[in-house]
Each structure stands twice: as structure tokens, then as C-alpha cells.
Design a protein around this motif. Structure first.
Motif, PDB file in Angstrom:
ATOM      1  N   GLN A  13       0.816  -1.214   0.000  1.00  9.64           N
ATOM      2  CA  GLN A  13       0.000   0.000   0.000  1.00  9.64           C
ATOM      3  C   GLN A  13       0.851   1.265   0.000  1.00  9.64           C
ATOM      4  O   GLN A  13       0.413   2.314  -0.423  1.00  9.64           O
ATOM      5  CB  GLN A  13      -0.916  -0.009   1.222  1.00  9.64           C
ATOM      6  CG  GLN A  13      -1.977  -1.098   1.164  1.00  9.64           C
ATOM      7  CD  GLN A  13      -2.706  -1.201   2.488  1.00  9.64           C
ATOM      8  OE1 GLN A  13      -2.107  -1.390   3.536  1.00  9.64           O
ATOM      9  NE2 GLN A  13      -4.014  -1.090   2.443  1.00  9.64           N
ATOM     10  N   HIS A  14       2.050   1.172   0.474  1.00  9.96           N
ATOM     11  CA  HIS A  14       2.903   2.345   0.608  1.00  9.96           C
ATOM     12  C   HIS A  14       4.338   1.919   0.349  1.00  9.96           C
ATOM     13  O   HIS A  14       4.689   0.759   0.553  1.00  9.96           O
ATOM     14  CB  HIS A  14       2.754   2.915   2.031  1.00  9.96           C
ATOM     15  CG  HIS A  14       3.386   4.259   2.196  1.00  9.96           C
ATOM     16  ND1 HIS A  14       4.731   4.404   2.499  1.00  9.96           N
ATOM     17  CD2 HIS A  14       2.883   5.512   2.106  1.00  9.96           C
ATOM     18  CE1 HIS A  14       5.010   5.691   2.598  1.00  9.96           C
ATOM     19  NE2 HIS A  14       3.919   6.384   2.361  1.00  9.96           N
ATOM     20  N   TYR A  16       6.875   2.354   2.041  1.00  9.19           N
ATOM     21  CA  TYR A  16       7.538   1.866   3.246  1.00  9.19           C
ATOM     22  C   TYR A  16       6.859   0.628   3.830  1.00  9.19           C
ATOM     23  O   TYR A  16       7.297   0.083   4.830  1.00  9.19           O
ATOM     24  CB  TYR A  16       7.600   2.971   4.318  1.00  9.19           C
ATOM     25  CG  TYR A  16       8.388   4.184   3.909  1.00  9.19           C
ATOM     26  CD1 TYR A  16       9.522   4.056   3.107  1.00  9.19           C
ATOM     27  CD2 TYR A  16       8.005   5.459   4.303  1.00  9.19           C
ATOM     28  CE1 TYR A  16      10.252   5.176   2.719  1.00  9.19           C
ATOM     29  CE2 TYR A  16       8.733   6.584   3.920  1.00  9.19           C
ATOM     30  CZ  TYR A  16       9.849   6.431   3.129  1.00  9.19           C
ATOM     31  OH  TYR A  16      10.572   7.529   2.744  1.00  9.19           O
ATOM     32  N   ALA A  17       5.752   0.197   3.222  1.00 11.41           N
ATOM     33  CA  ALA A  17       5.026  -0.960   3.735  1.00 11.41           C
ATOM     34  C   ALA A  17       5.856  -2.226   3.546  1.00 11.41           C
ATOM     35  O   ALA A  17       6.540  -2.392   2.542  1.00 11.41           O
ATOM     36  CB  ALA A  17       3.693  -1.103   3.015  1.00 11.41           C
ATOM     37  N   GLN A  74       3.789  -0.248  12.284  1.00 13.38           N
ATOM     38  CA  GLN A  74       2.576  -1.021  12.523  1.00 13.38           C
ATOM     39  C   GLN A  74       2.221  -1.141  14.005  1.00 13.38           C
ATOM     40  O   GLN A  74       1.315  -1.878  14.356  1.00 13.38           O
ATOM     41  CB  GLN A  74       2.730  -2.401  11.876  1.00 13.38           C
ATOM     42  CG  GLN A  74       2.954  -2.292  10.373  1.00 13.38           C
ATOM     43  CD  GLN A  74       3.162  -3.633   9.701  1.00 13.38           C
ATOM     44  OE1 GLN A  74       2.209  -4.347   9.422  1.00 13.38           O
ATOM     45  NE2 GLN A  74       4.410  -3.994   9.456  1.00 13.38           N
ATOM     46  N   GLU A  94       2.900   8.531  12.240  1.00  9.16           N
ATOM     47  CA  GLU A  94       3.118   7.526  11.196  1.00  9.16           C
ATOM     48  C   GLU A  94       2.487   7.999   9.893  1.00  9.16           C
ATOM     49  O   GLU A  94       1.361   8.493   9.889  1.00  9.16           O
ATOM     50  CB  GLU A  94       2.538   6.173  11.625  1.00  9.16           C
ATOM     51  CG  GLU A  94       2.546   5.089  10.562  1.00  9.16           C
ATOM     52  CD  GLU A  94       3.914   4.847   9.957  1.00  9.16           C
ATOM     53  OE1 GLU A  94       3.996   4.765   8.711  1.00  9.16           O
ATOM     54  OE2 GLU A  94       4.899   4.751  10.718  1.00  9.16           O
ATOM     55  N   GLN A  96       1.771   6.082   7.120  1.00  9.27           N
ATOM     56  CA  GLN A  96       0.892   5.122   6.457  1.00  9.27           C
ATOM     57  C   GLN A  96      -0.493   5.071   7.118  1.00  9.27           C
ATOM     58  O   GLN A  96      -0.614   4.703   8.288  1.00  9.27           O
ATOM     59  CB  GLN A  96       1.519   3.727   6.480  1.00  9.27           C
ATOM     60  CG  GLN A  96       2.875   3.656   5.803  1.00  9.27           C
ATOM     61  CD  GLN A  96       3.546   2.304   5.987  1.00  9.27           C
ATOM     62  OE1 GLN A  96       3.137   1.316   5.377  1.00  9.27           O
ATOM     63  NE2 GLN A  96       4.560   2.251   6.830  1.00  9.27           N
ATOM     64  N   CYS A  99      -1.592   1.746   8.740  1.00  7.61           N
ATOM     65  CA  CYS A  99      -0.940   1.488  10.027  1.00  7.61           C
ATOM     66  C   CYS A  99      -1.615   2.278  11.147  1.00  7.61           C
ATOM     67  O   CYS A  99      -1.855   1.751  12.237  1.00  7.61           O
ATOM     68  CB  CYS A  99       0.541   1.854   9.963  1.00  7.61           C
ATOM     69  SG  CYS A  99       1.522   0.773   8.907  1.00  7.61           S
ATOM     70  N   GLN A 115      -1.487  10.772  11.764  1.00  8.66           N
ATOM     71  CA  GLN A 115      -1.086  10.331  10.433  1.00  8.66           C
ATOM     72  C   GLN A 115      -0.440  11.521   9.731  1.00  8.66           C
ATOM     73  O   GLN A 115      -1.106  12.441   9.264  1.00  8.66           O
ATOM     74  CB  GLN A 115      -2.272   9.814   9.618  1.00  8.66           C
ATOM     75  CG  GLN A 115      -1.820   9.146   8.319  1.00  8.66           C
ATOM     76  CD  GLN A 115      -2.821   9.241   7.204  1.00  8.66           C
ATOM     77  OE1 GLN A 115      -4.024   9.314   7.442  1.00  8.66           O
ATOM     78  NE2 GLN A 115      -2.331   9.245   5.967  1.00  8.66           N
TER      79      GLN A 115
END
Length: 282
Positions: A13-14, A16-17, A74, A94, A96, A99, A115
């Protein structure tokens, strides 16, 4: 259009995911850092906790602290600070959205979660300033001066900070322009701008310029870079061969590429992984 939707779902999804279950953490609030690997250790969750503890212990994190966790991923680090350090006031930032939603669901007692990019802290409406700010295995995607400028805007006097970053060793000066360009492209694939990396001396000077004191910079390249690469090569790949591992082909490709990058950086010694801790002015 179902195939397009399915294709999108296969991509993280991102940027950095990362698929934590594929790495070995199937918790609701999993870890997603490179870990600090001690000799013979092959437990991903334990290695991630150790990296967090190395940072927390170096700033003497305790229950009386008001802590801001930058790039909290997460949520595993937030849970760790709560359970093992009994932190009184805890907030996270964060980027994402997925997350943040998971953290809100599983950590309702958290004081605050935002966020946002931690490079825009001065735009967030914090109810108070913090005496500890930590950024676990995420700050190296950002230029140090900008990071310190933002962190400084939310600190109390004599606050402690801790983060991980990358530095250039003395060997960097011996590379020719072609070799330097190769490193630039290699790090760009991991969303790291090589032009923003400093030597250890320049990093000390930068922290000093922002009036930080009690500066400590520790080289963790071996337990982090080499340890993560070794774990993926020995443990994850053997599990994958036995079909006991979760995640898509893309998830595994990202993990394999990260491990290969870590191995190369460790072996060649040009780019080093460091833990940085310091204290703000009175």
C-alpha cells in the motif's frame, strides 16, 4: 476491472510498507525494522525488540517520560514502550494510513496518534512537548538537519532523542565518480538520498549546531546489516523452500532485495548503520 483491483492489492500500500508476517511476525501490531541480531539468533521478533531496547536504554527511557515515537510503523514499538517501560504519556506519528487505523483499533489507550510525516511536526497540534523523542529504524529516509529542526520544535529542555541513520565511512573518499554514482542509484532504490548522508564527524557537527549535547554515535552495522541479511538468507529462504511462509511474491522480492542491499553495504563498508542519541539544551 477486477484484475486491476487484484493487481493493486498485490502491491504494498505504501513504499515503506512491508509484509511483517513474511518476515516472521504475525502479531496484530507487528514489528517492521531490520532488527539487532546477536550471535546465532534467528528470531525476527526478538531481534526487533533488541534494536528498540538498544535505543531506549541509551536514552534511559522510563515510566515518567512523555514519549513521541516517530515513524511508529505497525505499532509494535508503541506496545513495547507501554508494556516494558510503562511510559506515562505516549504519542506516535506515522505516514501510512493503514498502520494508523490498525494502531487506533488495537491501542485505544494510546494518548495520541497522528497520520503525518515526521518532517512536518511543527504543523501538528501537540497538547504538550516531549522529553523523549525516538525514531526506530526510519530516520535515514530523511536529511538530518531537517529531522533535527522538526524534533527540536517539540522538545522540552534537557529532552533526550534517539534515532538510526546511515553515515559515509572514510572509504567513501576513495571511490571514483562511477562508483559513487552506482551507490547513489543503489540507495535510491531504498528511498535513501546518498547526497544527504554525512560522515560521522559531520553528523556530530550537525547535532552540535542544533545545540544538542551528550552526543553518542554507535556503529551497529554488523548486528543490523549483516544480521538481517544472514536471517533472510539462512532462515527465511529455508522456510520459503518448505512453503511455510506467508506473503506474495512481491513481498518476498522486497525482503530479498533489502537483505542483499544490507549484505552489500556491510561487506563493502562504505555506508554504515548508526544509532544516534543526544540531549537538548537546558
Amino acid at each position: 476491472m477486477q484484475w486491476l483491483q487484484a493487481l493493486r492489492q498485490r502491491f504494498p500500500q505504501h513504499k515503506y510498507a512491508i509484509h511483517a508476517a513474511a518476515l516472521g511476525d504475525q502479531a496484530q501490531l507487528p514489528w517492521s525494522n531490520l532488527g539487532y541480531w546477536q550471535a546465532g539468533q534467528q528470531d525476527y521478533v526478538a531481534a526487533c525488540r533488541t534494536l528498540a531496547d538498544q535505543l531506549a536504554q541509551c536514552v534511559n527511557l522510563n515510566s515518567k517520560d512523555k514519549l513521541l515515537d516517530l515513524g511508529c510503523g505497525q505499532g509494535a514499538s508503541l506496545l513495547h514502550w507501554q508494556q516494558h517501560y510503562r511510559v506515562q504519556y505516549l504519542a506516535g506519528v506515522e505516514l501510512q494510513a493503514a498502520c494508523v487505523a490498525t494502531i487506533q483499533q488495537h491501542l485505544p489507550e494510546l494518548n495520541a496518534i497522528y497520520q503525518a510525516s515526521f518532517l512536518r511536526l511543527n504543523e501538528l497540534q501537540f497538547s504538550q512537548r516531549f522529553n523523549v523523542v525516538l525514531c526506530l529504524d526510519a530516520a535515514y529516509h530523511s536529511p538530518v538537519p531537517l529531522l533535527l529542526q522538526q524534533i527540536s520544535s517539540v522538545l522540552k529542555p534537557n529532552a533526550r532523542i534517539g534515532f538510526h541513520h546511515l553515515v559515509l565511512s572514510e572509504r567513501w573518499q576513495n571511490l571514483n565518480s562511477f562508483q559513487k554514482r552506482k551507490y547513489q542509484l543503489l540507495l535510491k532504490s531504498a528511498d535513501i538520498n546518498l547526497k544527504e548522508l554525512m560522515s560521522v564527524g559531520a553528523l556530530y557537527a550537525c547535532l552540535d549546531r542544533f545545540e544538542f549535547k551528550n552526543i553518542q554515535i554507535q556503529d551497529l552495522s554488523e548486528p543490523v546489516f549483516s544480521g538481517f541479511a544472514d536471517y533472510v538468507q539462512k532462515t527465511l529462504n529455508s522456510k520459503q523452500a518448505g512453503h511455510h511462509i506467508q506473503g506474495s511474491g512481491l513481498d518476498h522480492f522486497k525482503i530479498q532485495m533489502t537483505a542483499k542491499l544490507c549484505q552489500k553495504l556491510y561487506q563493502e563498508g562504505i555506508v554504515r548503520y548508526v544509532q544516534v542519541t543526544a540531549q537538548s539544551k537546558d
